[in-house]
Scaffold this motif. Structure first.
Motif, mmCIF file in Angstrom:
data_model
loop_
_atom_site.group_PDB
_atom_site.id
_atom_site.type_symbol
_atom_site.label_atom_id
_atom_site.label_comp_id
_atom_site.label_asym_id
_atom_site.label_seq_id
_atom_site.Cartn_x
_atom_site.Cartn_y
_atom_site.Cartn_z
ATOM 1 N N ARG A 157 0.797 -1.344 0.147
ATOM 2 C CA ARG A 157 -0.014 -0.023 -0.042
ATOM 3 C C ARG A 157 0.819 0.976 0.029
ATOM 4 N NH1 ARG A 157 -3.837 -0.925 5.136
ATOM 5 N NH2 ARG A 157 -4.778 1.454 4.298
ATOM 6 N N ILE A 158 2.214 0.587 0.378
ATOM 7 C CA ILE A 158 3.075 1.962 0.533
ATOM 8 C C ILE A 158 3.271 2.842 -1.010
ATOM 9 C CG2 ILE A 158 5.274 3.618 1.086
ATOM 10 C CD1 ILE A 158 3.544 3.060 3.428
ATOM 11 N N ARG A 159 3.031 4.149 -1.476
ATOM 12 C CA ARG A 159 3.802 4.406 -2.644
ATOM 13 C C ARG A 159 4.435 5.575 -2.362
ATOM 14 N NH1 ARG A 159 2.788 -0.063 -5.076
ATOM 15 N NH2 ARG A 159 0.034 -0.497 -5.476
ATOM 16 N N PRO A 160 5.134 5.771 -4.004
ATOM 17 C CA PRO A 160 5.145 6.980 -4.108
ATOM 18 C C PRO A 160 4.137 8.253 -4.299
ATOM 19 C CG PRO A 160 6.276 5.779 -5.883
ATOM 20 C CD PRO A 160 5.272 5.385 -4.998
ATOM 21 N N GLY A 161 4.817 9.322 -3.492
ATOM 22 C CA GLY A 161 4.203 10.601 -3.243
ATOM 23 C C GLY A 161 2.768 10.781 -2.020
ATOM 24 N N MET A 162 2.883 9.791 -1.672
ATOM 25 C CA MET A 162 2.600 9.330 -0.089
ATOM 26 C C MET A 162 3.139 10.255 0.882
ATOM 27 S SD MET A 162 1.377 5.473 0.171
ATOM 28 C CE MET A 162 0.196 5.693 2.401
ATOM 29 N N THR A 163 2.440 10.752 2.137
ATOM 30 C CA THR A 163 3.144 12.031 2.724
ATOM 31 C C THR A 163 3.863 10.541 4.218
ATOM 32 O OG1 THR A 163 1.019 11.936 4.453
ATOM 33 C CG2 THR A 163 1.652 13.468 2.491
ATOM 34 N N LYS A 164 3.808 11.429 4.525
ATOM 35 C CA LYS A 164 4.985 10.550 6.463
ATOM 36 C C LYS A 164 3.696 9.698 7.031
ATOM 37 C CE LYS A 164 9.219 13.394 7.116
ATOM 38 N NZ LYS A 164 10.002 14.052 7.496
ATOM 39 N N ASP A 165 2.751 11.310 7.219
ATOM 40 C CA ASP A 165 1.497 10.900 8.665
ATOM 41 C C ASP A 165 0.746 9.570 7.736
ATOM 42 O OD1 ASP A 165 2.189 12.792 10.383
ATOM 43 O OD2 ASP A 165 0.689 14.504 9.102
ATOM 44 N N GLU A 166 0.599 9.552 5.881
ATOM 45 C CA GLU A 166 -0.113 9.098 5.692
ATOM 46 C C GLU A 166 0.829 7.251 5.769
ATOM 47 O OE1 GLU A 166 -2.090 10.862 1.944
ATOM 48 O OE2 GLU A 166 -0.420 10.370 1.472
ATOM 49 N N VAL A 167 2.167 6.940 5.641
ATOM 50 C CA VAL A 167 2.537 6.264 5.978
ATOM 51 C C VAL A 167 2.327 5.865 7.291
ATOM 52 C CG1 VAL A 167 5.403 5.244 6.227
ATOM 53 C CG2 VAL A 167 4.671 6.555 4.160
ATOM 54 N N LEU A 168 2.238 6.471 8.002
ATOM 55 C CA LEU A 168 2.220 6.324 9.556
ATOM 56 C C LEU A 168 0.710 5.835 10.058
ATOM 57 C CD1 LEU A 168 3.865 9.464 11.622
ATOM 58 C CD2 LEU A 168 4.553 7.089 11.556
ATOM 59 N N ARG A 169 -0.260 6.317 9.411
ATOM 60 C CA ARG A 169 -1.868 5.645 8.824
ATOM 61 C C ARG A 169 -1.286 3.943 8.335
ATOM 62 N NH1 ARG A 169 -7.190 8.174 10.138
ATOM 63 N NH2 ARG A 169 -7.800 6.635 9.946
ATOM 64 N N VAL A 170 -0.365 3.766 7.443
ATOM 65 C CA VAL A 170 -0.745 2.505 7.037
ATOM 66 C C VAL A 170 -0.127 2.051 8.228
ATOM 67 C CG1 VAL A 170 0.152 1.183 4.696
ATOM 68 C CG2 VAL A 170 -1.318 3.378 4.935
ATOM 69 N N LEU A 171 1.243 1.986 7.871
ATOM 70 C CA LEU A 171 2.046 0.858 8.984
ATOM 71 C C LEU A 171 2.713 1.075 10.642
ATOM 72 C CD1 LEU A 171 4.825 0.618 5.465
ATOM 73 C CD2 LEU A 171 2.797 -1.246 6.411
ATOM 74 N N GLY A 172 1.728 2.117 10.685
ATOM 75 C CA GLY A 172 2.172 2.839 12.378
ATOM 76 C C GLY A 172 3.343 3.118 12.370
ATOM 77 N N ALA A 173 3.962 3.116 13.549
ATOM 78 C CA ALA A 173 5.598 3.431 13.936
ATOM 79 C C ALA A 173 6.694 3.569 13.172
ATOM 80 C CB ALA A 173 5.199 3.835 15.099
ATOM 81 N N PRO A 174 7.658 3.344 12.302
ATOM 82 C CA PRO A 174 8.373 2.654 12.327
ATOM 83 C C PRO A 174 9.630 2.898 13.634
ATOM 84 C CG PRO A 174 9.509 5.185 11.847
ATOM 85 C CD PRO A 174 7.436 4.891 11.964
ATOM 86 N N ASP A 175 10.764 1.285 13.536
ATOM 87 C CA ASP A 175 11.509 2.026 13.997
ATOM 88 C C ASP A 175 12.469 2.763 14.470
ATOM 89 O OD1 ASP A 175 13.693 1.186 16.151
ATOM 90 O OD2 ASP A 175 15.008 -0.799 14.865
ATOM 91 N N TYR A 176 12.591 4.463 15.036
ATOM 92 C CA TYR A 176 12.421 5.181 14.785
ATOM 93 C C TYR A 176 14.346 4.893 15.323
ATOM 94 C CZ TYR A 176 8.440 8.194 14.620
ATOM 95 O OH TYR A 176 7.586 8.218 14.038
#
Length: 167
Positions: free
Chosen positions: A90-109
């Motif tokens: 579901r992760i696509r070029p052009g997505m914002t950071k907030d959109e990525v967080l909404r799809v995958l949750g928090a990364p390993d910061y």
């Protein structure tokens, strides 16, 4: 001895249920039930229709992030592990950071990297590939725009001498 084995099995099953929320029943469970079993979510979002999404990342050592969806009536609709091929796709070029967080949750910061020469920020999630290999899903952002440039999957390699070939 059989009593100890049964007790240990019960404890392990309860731990697994709390990890994934598998003991919760859609249509019945509510927010309090979810939090009692799975704990406090790392992230949450409220939708305009009153539904709620909760993120339960189980990294950095674990391989899963569970997204819990509660309907406008407050009842559990679904629990899914988003760090599987369908979620990653579901992760696509052009997505914002907030959109990525909404799809995958928090990364390993702790594994976030910034490459100054490319003005690129990289977020990292640990997951198991379709064949069960420990892997990393990397999302590369144009840091100025704050949008996805691309994503990469890398298979983890064990440290030298641990499960690898020796010379």
């Amino acid at each position: 001895m059989k009593l100890w084995i049964a007790l240990l099995s019960s404890i392990l099953l309860a731990a697994c249920a709390s990890y994934s929320g598998s003991g919760l029943r859609p249509g019945e469970a509510r927010l309090d039930d979810v939090q009692a079993l799975m704990g406090t979510p790392a992230m949450h979002w409220q939708d305009p229709d009153g539904s709620v999404q909760l993120a339960y990342p189980r990294g950095p050592v674990g391989f899963d992030t569970f997204m819990v969806k509660l309907g406008p009536d407050g009842r559990l609709q679904s629990i899914i592990n988003v760090l599987e091929p369908a979620g990653l796709a579901r992760i696509r070029p052009g997505m914002t950071k907030d959109e990525v967080l909404r799809v995958l949750g928090a990364p390993d910061y702790s594994r976030t990297v910034y490459f100054k020469a490319r003005d690129e920020l990289v977020w990292d999630w640990r997951f198991r590939s379709a064949i069960g290999e420990p892997s990393r899903f990397l999302v590369l952002f144009d840091n100025t725009l704050g949008t996805v440039r691309s994503a990469i999957i890398q298979v983890e390699t064990p440290p030298s001498g641990i499960g690898g070939h020796r010379r």
